[in-house]
Design a protein around this motif. Structure first.
Motif, PDB file in Angstrom:
ATOM      1  N   GLY A 156       0.791  -1.219   0.000  1.00 14.10           N
ATOM      2  CA  GLY A 156       0.000   0.000   0.000  1.00 14.10           C
ATOM      3  C   GLY A 156       0.822   1.268   0.000  1.00 14.10           C
ATOM      4  O   GLY A 156       2.013   1.267   0.335  1.00 14.10           O
ATOM      5  N   LEU A 157       0.160   2.351  -0.387  1.00 13.38           N
ATOM      6  CA  LEU A 157       0.738   3.687  -0.411  1.00 13.38           C
ATOM      7  C   LEU A 157      -0.353   4.662  -0.002  1.00 13.38           C
ATOM      8  O   LEU A 157      -1.513   4.512  -0.408  1.00 13.38           O
TER       9      LEU A 157
ATOM     10  N   ALA B 159      -7.042  11.676   3.139  1.00 21.06           N
ATOM     11  CA  ALA B 159      -6.057  10.799   2.508  1.00 21.06           C
ATOM     12  C   ALA B 159      -6.758   9.676   1.758  1.00 21.06           C
ATOM     13  O   ALA B 159      -7.908   9.329   2.053  1.00 21.06           O
ATOM     14  N   ILE B 160      -6.051   9.139   0.792  1.00 21.39           N
ATOM     15  CA  ILE B 160      -6.501   7.928   0.088  1.00 21.39           C
ATOM     16  C   ILE B 160      -5.373   6.907   0.155  1.00 21.39           C
ATOM     17  O   ILE B 160      -4.255   7.178  -0.296  1.00 21.39           O
ATOM     18  N   LYS B 161      -5.662   5.774   0.744  1.00 19.89           N
ATOM     19  CA  LYS B 161      -4.697   4.677   0.756  1.00 19.89           C
ATOM     20  C   LYS B 161      -4.964   3.782  -0.454  1.00 19.89           C
ATOM     21  O   LYS B 161      -6.090   3.314  -0.651  1.00 19.89           O
ATOM     22  N   VAL B 162      -3.950   3.554  -1.257  1.00 19.83           N
ATOM     23  CA  VAL B 162      -4.051   2.700  -2.446  1.00 19.83           C
ATOM     24  C   VAL B 162      -3.300   1.399  -2.165  1.00 19.83           C
ATOM     25  O   VAL B 162      -2.126   1.427  -1.778  1.00 19.83           O
ATOM     26  N   THR B 163      -3.958   0.268  -2.356  1.00 24.41           N
ATOM     27  CA  THR B 163      -3.325  -1.035  -2.147  1.00 24.41           C
ATOM     28  C   THR B 163      -3.461  -1.865  -3.417  1.00 24.41           C
ATOM     29  O   THR B 163      -4.548  -1.961  -3.985  1.00 24.41           O
ATOM     30  N   GLY B 164      -2.344  -2.459  -3.862  1.00 27.67           N
ATOM     31  CA  GLY B 164      -2.374  -3.319  -5.033  1.00 27.67           C
ATOM     32  C   GLY B 164      -3.124  -4.608  -4.745  1.00 27.67           C
ATOM     33  O   GLY B 164      -2.982  -5.201  -3.672  1.00 27.67           O
ATOM     34  N   MET B 165      -3.938  -5.053  -5.692  1.00 26.84           N
ATOM     35  CA  MET B 165      -4.743  -6.261  -5.554  1.00 26.84           C
ATOM     36  C   MET B 165      -4.409  -7.257  -6.664  1.00 26.84           C
ATOM     37  O   MET B 165      -3.981  -6.861  -7.746  1.00 26.84           O
ATOM     38  N   PRO B 166      -4.604  -8.549  -6.407  1.00 20.57           N
ATOM     39  CA  PRO B 166      -4.296  -9.555  -7.424  1.00 20.57           C
ATOM     40  C   PRO B 166      -5.122  -9.384  -8.690  1.00 20.57           C
ATOM     41  O   PRO B 166      -6.268  -8.936  -8.656  1.00 20.57           O
ATOM     42  N   GLY B 167      -4.525  -9.750  -9.803  1.00 25.15           N
ATOM     43  CA  GLY B 167      -5.200  -9.806 -11.089  1.00 25.15           C
ATOM     44  C   GLY B 167      -4.418 -10.723 -12.011  1.00 25.15           C
ATOM     45  O   GLY B 167      -3.199 -10.886 -11.843  1.00 25.15           O
ATOM     46  N   LYS B 168      -5.099 -11.316 -12.962  1.00 24.70           N
ATOM     47  CA  LYS B 168      -4.426 -12.217 -13.909  1.00 24.70           C
ATOM     48  C   LYS B 168      -5.029 -11.983 -15.285  1.00 24.70           C
ATOM     49  O   LYS B 168      -6.198 -12.276 -15.523  1.00 24.70           O
TER      50      LYS B 168
END
Length: 341
Positions: free
Chosen positions: A161-162, A179-188
């Protein structure tokens, strides 16, 4: 956790050549505003203070307080072509509702993956190299290794996250800042099995992220409260890896899901060998898995390789009894939402 401090009064210009005064930039031309499909606003309830504006394909502007995020910038016009892999091209069929120079001042780009239908050559040529981009590790490597490299690229792997925060004067509550917290999520992006193994070796189709955006307030570098969650699927198929997302959420609710559809088929409509983005059926499967309060479909008919349009999704939605849980945006429409206090 990484942090990106935002200062709307000193925004970095989006483009190399700025054609208007940064803070006197244009407002997005809103054709129609949509709100929650099932709720009537009660007395004392927080007014709609956030929005998602649909430009076309997977390109949106997400806004809350003074924070504005541009997703997957793609500003090619109908008749233009993109390269999507070895021997694979696609024609754009629909124009974006606005061009890059018509955008308001922005804080960052959220790029799900490094593919021309999400970050086209026009964007790459004209984008200010100092403008912040949040993306995948693969895309960061591509963007920072160029002869004229991008200089402010932040990479997030799955579940990293960031936090992006506005200055104290912008909507602050005491010592807290929006604030906005951005978190990477799985994808394929490629079907599991031999094709995925081959793609890992060849690197033909780039890895992709989904995202969870948590809108709230930050204090001393930590998120103190979250008042709204947005899940963006990115270009993914309905794969087992997505089941990790509800586990990560730990029963926290997704308020809004932006789902990438289209049933994008490679190498193209005349020889559809395999699908690399969700069709209508898989989109509804994702609704069941994520159980969002509201879903907005995007990325469904802009390119010639998309064989499952919005009508396919509508039919699956109605069959599932989810009609009052979906908001359909035309290009130029916005969906307005309320971030809880």
């Amino acid at each position: 956790m990484a942090q990106l401090d935002l200062n709307p009064s000193a925004r970095i210009p989006l483009m190399k050549i700025q054609t208007h005064h940064l803070e006197a930039g244009p407002k997005l031309p809103v054709t129609k505003s949509h709100t929650h499909p099932r709720k009537q606003k009660a007395d004392g309830e927080v007014p709609e203070n956030g929005s998602v504006y649909f430009i076309g394909n997977a390109t949106t502007v997400i806004e809350w307080h003074d924070i504005r995020i541009l997703t997957d910038p793609n500003f090619l016009h109908a008749g233009d072509h993109v390269h999507l892999g070895p021997g694979v091209t696609a024609e754009r069929l629909k124009d974006p509702i606005v061009d890059m120079h018509q955008l308001p001042p922005l804080d960052c780009i959220l790029l799900s993956h490094y593919h021309e239908d999400h970050f086209d050559r026009k964007v790459e040529e004209s984008l200010n190299r100092a403008f912040p981009i949040v993306t995948t590790p693969h895309a960061k490597k591509a963007l920072t290794s160029k002869e004229d490299p991008f200089q402010a690229v932040y990479d997030l792997d799955f579940f990293q996250g960031l936090v992006m925060s506005a200055p104290p004067a912008s909507g602050s509550r005491g010592w807290k800042r929006p604030a906005i917290k951005v978190t990477g999520m799985p994808g394929k992006h490629v079907p599991p099995g031999p094709l995925s193994t081959l793609n890992d070796l060849l690197g033909a189709v780039p890895p992709t992220n989904g995202w969870v955006l948590e809108l709230g307030y930050i204090s001393e570098g930590q998120m103190e409260s979250v008042g709204y969650r947005i899940y963006i699927s990115g270009d993914t198929l309905f794969v087992d890896e997505l089941k990790e997302i509800p586990k990560w959420l730990r029963n926290e609710k997704i308020d809004l899901m932006l789902v990438h559809l289209g049933g994008t088929t490679i190498p193209g409509p005349h020889t559809p060998l395999f699908m690399v983005t969700m069709d209508g059926k898989q989109g509804v499967q994702l609704m069941r898995l994520m159980d969002p309060d509201v879903t907005v479909p995007i990325h469904f008919d802009d390119y010639s390789v998309m064989l499952s349009g919005l009508d396919d999704f509508r039919k699956e939605v109605e069959a599932a009894g989810f009609g009052d849980r979906v908001v359909y945006l035309d290009r130029g429409d916005e969906y307005r939402f309320s971030v809880r206090e």
